[in-house]
Scaffold this motif. Structure first.
Motif, short mmCIF file in Angstrom:
data_model
loop_
_atom_site.label_atom_id
_atom_site.label_comp_id
_atom_site.label_asym_id
_atom_site.label_seq_id
_atom_site.Cartn_x
_atom_site.Cartn_y
_atom_site.Cartn_z
N UNK A 172 0.89 -1.15 0.02
CA UNK A 172 0.13 -0.03 0.04
C UNK A 172 0.91 1.17 -0.01
N UNK A 173 1.92 1.14 0.73
CA UNK A 173 2.73 2.45 0.86
C UNK A 173 3.54 2.46 -0.58
N UNK A 174 3.89 1.43 -1.19
CA UNK A 174 4.44 1.53 -2.72
C UNK A 174 3.58 2.33 -3.31
N UNK A 175 2.06 1.84 -3.60
CA UNK A 175 1.23 2.32 -4.38
C UNK A 175 1.04 3.75 -4.16
N UNK A 176 1.02 4.25 -2.83
CA UNK A 176 0.92 5.66 -2.63
C UNK A 176 2.11 6.53 -3.14
N UNK A 177 3.24 5.88 -2.74
CA UNK A 177 4.53 6.54 -3.65
C UNK A 177 4.43 6.81 -5.16
N UNK A 178 3.93 5.65 -5.69
CA UNK A 178 3.86 5.56 -7.06
C UNK A 178 2.86 6.76 -7.44
N UNK A 179 1.53 6.81 -6.96
CA UNK A 179 0.89 7.74 -7.12
C UNK A 179 1.14 9.08 -7.10
N UNK A 180 2.12 9.45 -5.79
CA UNK A 180 2.51 10.80 -5.71
C UNK A 180 3.64 11.20 -6.48
N UNK A 181 4.09 10.15 -7.12
CA UNK A 181 5.21 10.43 -8.19
C UNK A 181 4.73 10.57 -9.47
N UNK A 182 3.61 10.06 -9.73
CA UNK A 182 2.59 10.33 -10.90
C UNK A 182 2.09 11.64 -10.79
N UNK A 183 1.36 11.92 -9.55
CA UNK A 183 0.92 13.37 -9.61
C UNK A 183 1.90 14.36 -9.80
N UNK A 184 3.18 14.19 -9.34
CA UNK A 184 4.54 15.16 -9.47
C UNK A 184 4.57 15.41 -10.85
N UNK A 185 4.72 14.26 -11.63
CA UNK A 185 5.05 14.02 -13.20
C UNK A 185 4.10 14.88 -13.84
N UNK A 186 2.69 14.85 -13.41
CA UNK A 186 1.50 15.09 -14.31
C UNK A 186 1.39 16.69 -13.91
N UNK A 187 1.61 17.18 -12.67
CA UNK A 187 1.72 18.49 -12.66
C UNK A 187 2.85 19.40 -13.44
N UNK A 188 3.78 18.57 -13.89
CA UNK A 188 4.74 19.19 -14.70
C UNK A 188 4.40 19.49 -16.16
N UNK A 189 3.33 18.68 -16.52
CA UNK A 189 2.74 19.13 -17.78
C UNK A 189 1.61 20.05 -17.98
N UNK A 190 1.22 20.43 -16.76
CA UNK A 190 0.01 21.34 -16.50
C UNK A 190 0.59 22.66 -16.71
N UNK A 191 -0.30 23.44 -17.41
CA UNK A 191 0.32 25.02 -17.74
C UNK A 191 -0.06 25.81 -16.27
#
Length: 191
Positions: A172-191
């Motif tokens: 569950x912790x690994x899943x949360x870390x992957x989600x956080x990393x994805x959101x961080x990466x996603x925010x880099x592509x938003x204007x």
């Protein structure tokens, strides 16, 4: 006096047979890990695998013919009457077949020494024992050390559950870390 005793026995039997007095077997909740605490989780899983292997109909029961095939494959063939006696000895719901719970009862009775030496159930339970002439003394030593550990299963049982819980927590912790990393990466592509 005898009539009173007979009447009380008859009343008791009627209460036992009254469907309102008994909960149907299919409605009972069965947890092998809590009911059969004398076995480790691994032992129960191994017994469940054996049960499923010989449950040819995949209906959750071992009937007379499936039990016959099982005993033949395990090298301890039984007569038709012997097979019926085997089922009758642990058949709690009198349906003429073995459920997984009743299958586990065989091994419980064998461990408690409640099975007759010449019974088919004793032969079935004995198949999980060790033959020193085949395994040798070192194999027997390992077997008996494992038996001692199985007797002290209480803490091991808790450790197994704790290890499973820790593994789920880690996942569950690994899943949360992957989600956080994805959101961080996603925010880099938003204007």
């Amino acid at each position: 006096m005898a009539e009173d005793e007979l009447a009380s026995r008859l009343n008791r039997r009627l209460r036992m047979e009254d469907p309102a007095e008994r909960e149907p077997p299919h409605m009972r909740v069965f947890n092998p890990y809590t009911e059969f605490k004398e076995f480790s989780r691994k032992q129960i899983k191994d017994m469940e695998e054996m049960f499923r292997r010989y449950d040819a109909g995949k209906d959750g029961f071992i009937d007379l013919m499936e039990l016959k095939r099982m005993m033949e494959k395990l090298g301890a063939p039984q007569t038709h009457l012997g097979l019926k006696d085997m089922i009758k000895e642990v058949d709690e719901d009198f349906d003429g077949k073995l459920s997984f719970r009743e299958f586990l009862l065989i091994f419980r009775k064998a461990a408690a020494g409640e099975l007759e030496e010449d019974s088919g159930l004793h032969a079935l339970a004995r198949l999980s024992e060790i033959d020193v002439s085949i395994e040798g003394v070192k194999g027997a030593k390992c077997f008996f050390e494992a038996k001692v550990q199985a007797i002290n299963h209480g803490s091991r049982f808790e450790q197994e559950i704790k290890a499973e819980q820790e593994e789920k927590k880690r996942q569950a912790e690994e899943k949360e870390q992957r989600k956080a990393a994805f959101k961080e990466l996603q925010s880099a592509f938003k204007p």
